[in-house]
Write a protein that holds these residues in place. Structure first.
Motif, PDB file in Angstrom:
ATOM      1  N   LYS A 159       0.819  -1.221   0.000  1.00  0.00           N
ATOM      2  CA  LYS A 159       0.000   0.000   0.000  1.00  0.00           C
ATOM      3  C   LYS A 159       0.851   1.270   0.000  1.00  0.00           C
ATOM      4  O   LYS A 159       0.392   2.323  -0.408  1.00  0.00           O
ATOM      5  CB  LYS A 159      -0.942   0.008   1.211  1.00  0.00           C
ATOM      6  CG  LYS A 159      -2.046  -1.007   1.114  1.00  0.00           C
ATOM      7  CD  LYS A 159      -2.896  -1.012   2.376  1.00  0.00           C
ATOM      8  CE  LYS A 159      -3.909  -2.137   2.317  1.00  0.00           C
ATOM      9  NZ  LYS A 159      -4.652  -2.281   3.584  1.00  0.00           N
ATOM     10  N   HIS A 160       2.071   1.141   0.472  1.00  0.00           N
ATOM     11  CA  HIS A 160       2.953   2.309   0.557  1.00  0.00           C
ATOM     12  C   HIS A 160       4.006   2.352  -0.560  1.00  0.00           C
ATOM     13  O   HIS A 160       5.027   3.031  -0.439  1.00  0.00           O
ATOM     14  CB  HIS A 160       3.611   2.359   1.944  1.00  0.00           C
ATOM     15  CG  HIS A 160       2.637   2.741   3.010  1.00  0.00           C
ATOM     16  ND1 HIS A 160       1.874   1.819   3.690  1.00  0.00           N
ATOM     17  CD2 HIS A 160       2.257   3.962   3.488  1.00  0.00           C
ATOM     18  CE1 HIS A 160       1.097   2.432   4.541  1.00  0.00           C
ATOM     19  NE2 HIS A 160       1.298   3.744   4.438  1.00  0.00           N
ATOM     20  N   GLY A 161       3.756   1.621  -1.639  1.00  0.00           N
ATOM     21  CA  GLY A 161       4.602   1.748  -2.830  1.00  0.00           C
ATOM     22  C   GLY A 161       5.834   0.854  -2.882  1.00  0.00           C
ATOM     23  O   GLY A 161       6.688   1.037  -3.751  1.00  0.00           O
ATOM     24  N   TYR A 162       5.937  -0.081  -1.978  1.00  0.00           N
ATOM     25  CA  TYR A 162       7.056  -1.018  -2.001  1.00  0.00           C
ATOM     26  C   TYR A 162       6.696  -2.203  -2.895  1.00  0.00           C
ATOM     27  O   TYR A 162       5.524  -2.575  -2.995  1.00  0.00           O
ATOM     28  CB  TYR A 162       7.359  -1.548  -0.596  1.00  0.00           C
ATOM     29  CG  TYR A 162       7.954  -0.524   0.344  1.00  0.00           C
ATOM     30  CD1 TYR A 162       9.284  -0.601   0.714  1.00  0.00           C
ATOM     31  CD2 TYR A 162       7.173   0.491   0.883  1.00  0.00           C
ATOM     32  CE1 TYR A 162       9.833   0.320   1.599  1.00  0.00           C
ATOM     33  CE2 TYR A 162       7.700   1.421   1.762  1.00  0.00           C
ATOM     34  CZ  TYR A 162       9.040   1.336   2.110  1.00  0.00           C
ATOM     35  OH  TYR A 162       9.572   2.250   2.981  1.00  0.00           O
ATOM     36  N   GLU A 163       7.678  -2.788  -3.500  1.00  0.00           N
ATOM     37  CA  GLU A 163       7.443  -4.025  -4.263  1.00  0.00           C
ATOM     38  C   GLU A 163       7.499  -5.181  -3.281  1.00  0.00           C
ATOM     39  O   GLU A 163       8.450  -5.295  -2.491  1.00  0.00           O
ATOM     40  CB  GLU A 163       8.520  -4.188  -5.343  1.00  0.00           C
ATOM     41  CG  GLU A 163       8.336  -5.413  -6.192  1.00  0.00           C
ATOM     42  CD  GLU A 163       9.449  -5.595  -7.226  1.00  0.00           C
ATOM     43  OE1 GLU A 163       9.407  -6.631  -7.904  1.00  0.00           O
ATOM     44  OE2 GLU A 163      10.339  -4.739  -7.336  1.00  0.00           O
ATOM     45  N   VAL A 164       6.498  -6.043  -3.321  1.00  0.00           N
ATOM     46  CA  VAL A 164       6.435  -7.191  -2.411  1.00  0.00           C
ATOM     47  C   VAL A 164       6.387  -8.459  -3.251  1.00  0.00           C
ATOM     48  O   VAL A 164       5.538  -8.611  -4.119  1.00  0.00           O
ATOM     49  CB  VAL A 164       5.199  -7.104  -1.489  1.00  0.00           C
ATOM     50  CG1 VAL A 164       5.131  -8.337  -0.586  1.00  0.00           C
ATOM     51  CG2 VAL A 164       5.228  -5.826  -0.670  1.00  0.00           C
ATOM     52  N   ILE A 165       7.316  -9.350  -2.956  1.00  0.00           N
ATOM     53  CA  ILE A 165       7.421 -10.603  -3.709  1.00  0.00           C
ATOM     54  C   ILE A 165       7.336 -11.761  -2.729  1.00  0.00           C
ATOM     55  O   ILE A 165       8.037 -11.770  -1.718  1.00  0.00           O
ATOM     56  CB  ILE A 165       8.769 -10.678  -4.463  1.00  0.00           C
ATOM     57  CG1 ILE A 165       8.930  -9.480  -5.392  1.00  0.00           C
ATOM     58  CG2 ILE A 165       8.889 -11.987  -5.238  1.00  0.00           C
ATOM     59  CD1 ILE A 165      10.333  -9.315  -5.923  1.00  0.00           C
ATOM     60  N   GLU A 166       6.469 -12.703  -3.041  1.00  0.00           N
ATOM     61  CA  GLU A 166       6.423 -13.909  -2.213  1.00  0.00           C
ATOM     62  C   GLU A 166       7.658 -14.731  -2.542  1.00  0.00           C
ATOM     63  O   GLU A 166       7.946 -15.001  -3.702  1.00  0.00           O
ATOM     64  CB  GLU A 166       5.148 -14.693  -2.496  1.00  0.00           C
ATOM     65  CG  GLU A 166       3.896 -13.969  -2.067  1.00  0.00           C
ATOM     66  CD  GLU A 166       2.623 -14.738  -2.364  1.00  0.00           C
ATOM     67  OE1 GLU A 166       2.697 -15.969  -2.574  1.00  0.00           O
ATOM     68  OE2 GLU A 166       1.573 -14.098  -2.377  1.00  0.00           O
ATOM     69  N   GLU A 167       8.407 -15.110  -1.531  1.00  0.00           N
ATOM     70  CA  GLU A 167       9.673 -15.805  -1.739  1.00  0.00           C
ATOM     71  C   GLU A 167       9.485 -17.091  -2.537  1.00  0.00           C
ATOM     72  O   GLU A 167      10.290 -17.423  -3.389  1.00  0.00           O
ATOM     73  CB  GLU A 167      10.345 -16.086  -0.400  1.00  0.00           C
ATOM     74  CG  GLU A 167      11.829 -16.285  -0.512  1.00  0.00           C
ATOM     75  CD  GLU A 167      12.498 -16.272   0.847  1.00  0.00           C
ATOM     76  OE1 GLU A 167      12.117 -17.081   1.715  1.00  0.00           O
ATOM     77  OE2 GLU A 167      13.412 -15.455   1.033  1.00  0.00           O
ATOM     78  N   GLU A 168       8.381 -17.802  -2.302  1.00  0.00           N
ATOM     79  CA  GLU A 168       8.106 -19.041  -3.028  1.00  0.00           C
ATOM     80  C   GLU A 168       7.924 -18.756  -4.520  1.00  0.00           C
ATOM     81  O   GLU A 168       8.425 -19.478  -5.377  1.00  0.00           O
ATOM     82  CB  GLU A 168       6.854 -19.700  -2.458  1.00  0.00           C
ATOM     83  CG  GLU A 168       6.565 -21.064  -3.015  1.00  0.00           C
ATOM     84  CD  GLU A 168       5.359 -21.682  -2.332  1.00  0.00           C
ATOM     85  OE1 GLU A 168       4.424 -22.045  -3.048  1.00  0.00           O
ATOM     86  OE2 GLU A 168       5.371 -21.798  -1.093  1.00  0.00           O
ATOM     87  N   VAL A 169       7.217 -17.689  -4.841  1.00  0.00           N
ATOM     88  CA  VAL A 169       6.995 -17.305  -6.236  1.00  0.00           C
ATOM     89  C   VAL A 169       8.323 -16.919  -6.880  1.00  0.00           C
ATOM     90  O   VAL A 169       8.608 -17.282  -8.013  1.00  0.00           O
ATOM     91  CB  VAL A 169       5.971 -16.140  -6.323  1.00  0.00           C
ATOM     92  CG1 VAL A 169       5.907 -15.588  -7.734  1.00  0.00           C
ATOM     93  CG2 VAL A 169       4.610 -16.611  -5.859  1.00  0.00           C
ATOM     94  N   GLN A 170       9.149 -16.200  -6.125  1.00  0.00           N
ATOM     95  CA  GLN A 170      10.448 -15.794  -6.655  1.00  0.00           C
ATOM     96  C   GLN A 170      11.307 -17.021  -6.964  1.00  0.00           C
ATOM     97  O   GLN A 170      11.972 -17.081  -7.993  1.00  0.00           O
ATOM     98  CB  GLN A 170      11.181 -14.878  -5.675  1.00  0.00           C
ATOM     99  CG  GLN A 170      12.495 -14.358  -6.236  1.00  0.00           C
ATOM    100  CD  GLN A 170      13.245 -13.489  -5.261  1.00  0.00           C
ATOM    101  OE1 GLN A 170      13.181 -13.699  -4.048  1.00  0.00           O
ATOM    102  NE2 GLN A 170      13.970 -12.521  -5.777  1.00  0.00           N
ATOM    103  N   ALA A 171      11.265 -18.027  -6.097  1.00  0.00           N
ATOM    104  CA  ALA A 171      12.033 -19.243  -6.330  1.00  0.00           C
ATOM    105  C   ALA A 171      11.552 -19.956  -7.592  1.00  0.00           C
ATOM    106  O   ALA A 171      12.360 -20.428  -8.400  1.00  0.00           O
ATOM    107  CB  ALA A 171      11.942 -20.170  -5.126  1.00  0.00           C
ATOM    108  N   LYS A 172      10.216 -20.016  -7.781  1.00  0.00           N
ATOM    109  CA  LYS A 172       9.671 -20.639  -8.988  1.00  0.00           C
ATOM    110  C   LYS A 172      10.086 -19.865 -10.233  1.00  0.00           C
ATOM    111  O   LYS A 172      10.463 -20.449 -11.241  1.00  0.00           O
ATOM    112  CB  LYS A 172       8.148 -20.726  -8.915  1.00  0.00           C
ATOM    113  CG  LYS A 172       7.637 -21.768  -7.972  1.00  0.00           C
ATOM    114  CD  LYS A 172       6.121 -21.782  -7.942  1.00  0.00           C
ATOM    115  CE  LYS A 172       5.591 -22.766  -6.916  1.00  0.00           C
ATOM    116  NZ  LYS A 172       4.137 -22.713  -6.826  1.00  0.00           N
ATOM    117  N   ASN A 173      10.007 -18.536 -10.161  1.00  0.00           N
ATOM    118  CA  ASN A 173      10.400 -17.707 -11.303  1.00  0.00           C
ATOM    119  C   ASN A 173      11.871 -17.895 -11.646  1.00  0.00           C
ATOM    120  O   ASN A 173      12.246 -17.977 -12.816  1.00  0.00           O
ATOM    121  CB  ASN A 173      10.101 -16.233 -11.034  1.00  0.00           C
ATOM    122  CG  ASN A 173       8.624 -15.933 -11.068  1.00  0.00           C
ATOM    123  OD1 ASN A 173       7.828 -16.722 -11.566  1.00  0.00           O
ATOM    124  ND2 ASN A 173       8.239 -14.795 -10.510  1.00  0.00           N
TER     125      ASN A 173
END
Length: 116
Positions: free
Chosen positions: A39-53
């Motif tokens: 909500k405050h403009g930070y990029e948020v990545i789920e670590e599991e999704v990042q590992a898959k990517n």
């Protein structure tokens, strides 16, 4: 689930909303904090999704390099075929030429040549 939080300032070092950041990146297990940062403009990545990517990127890089290798093999094979065809065609030319029989020299000519 773990979340990776990326600050808008990539060189930010410090603590925001109880999350420690180093070089603009922090981690949290809290879904509530992850939502707050979103909500405050930070990029948020789920670590599991990042590992898959990351896995998929590496897999597709491998696929591309495998295809490049196959292309290189095809090129070499074509060059080999061209060289082979050149050898075969020169062999065919040699086979097509009639063999010349050695000239017969009469006994008189041989004796004359020896005397000279």
């Amino acid at each position: 689930m773990k979340y990776i939080i990326k600050a808008p300032n990539k060189s930010y070092n410090g603590t925001s909303a109880s999350v420690s950041f180093r070089d603009g990146e922090g981690k949290t297990d809290s879904e509530h904090l992850a939502d707050w940062f979103r909500k405050h403009g930070y990029e948020v990545i789920e670590e599991e999704v990042q590992a898959k990517n990351k896995f998929l990127e590496e897999f597709f890089d491998f696929e591309e390099s495998e295809n490049e290798l196959e292309d290189a093999i095809d090129i070499v094979s074509e060059e080999d075929k061209t060289a082979e065809m050149a050898v075969l065609s020169s062999t065919e030319v040699l086979k097509a030429e009639p063999e010349k029989e050695p000239k017969k020299t009469s006994r008189k000519k041989k004796e004359a040549a020896k005397e000279e």
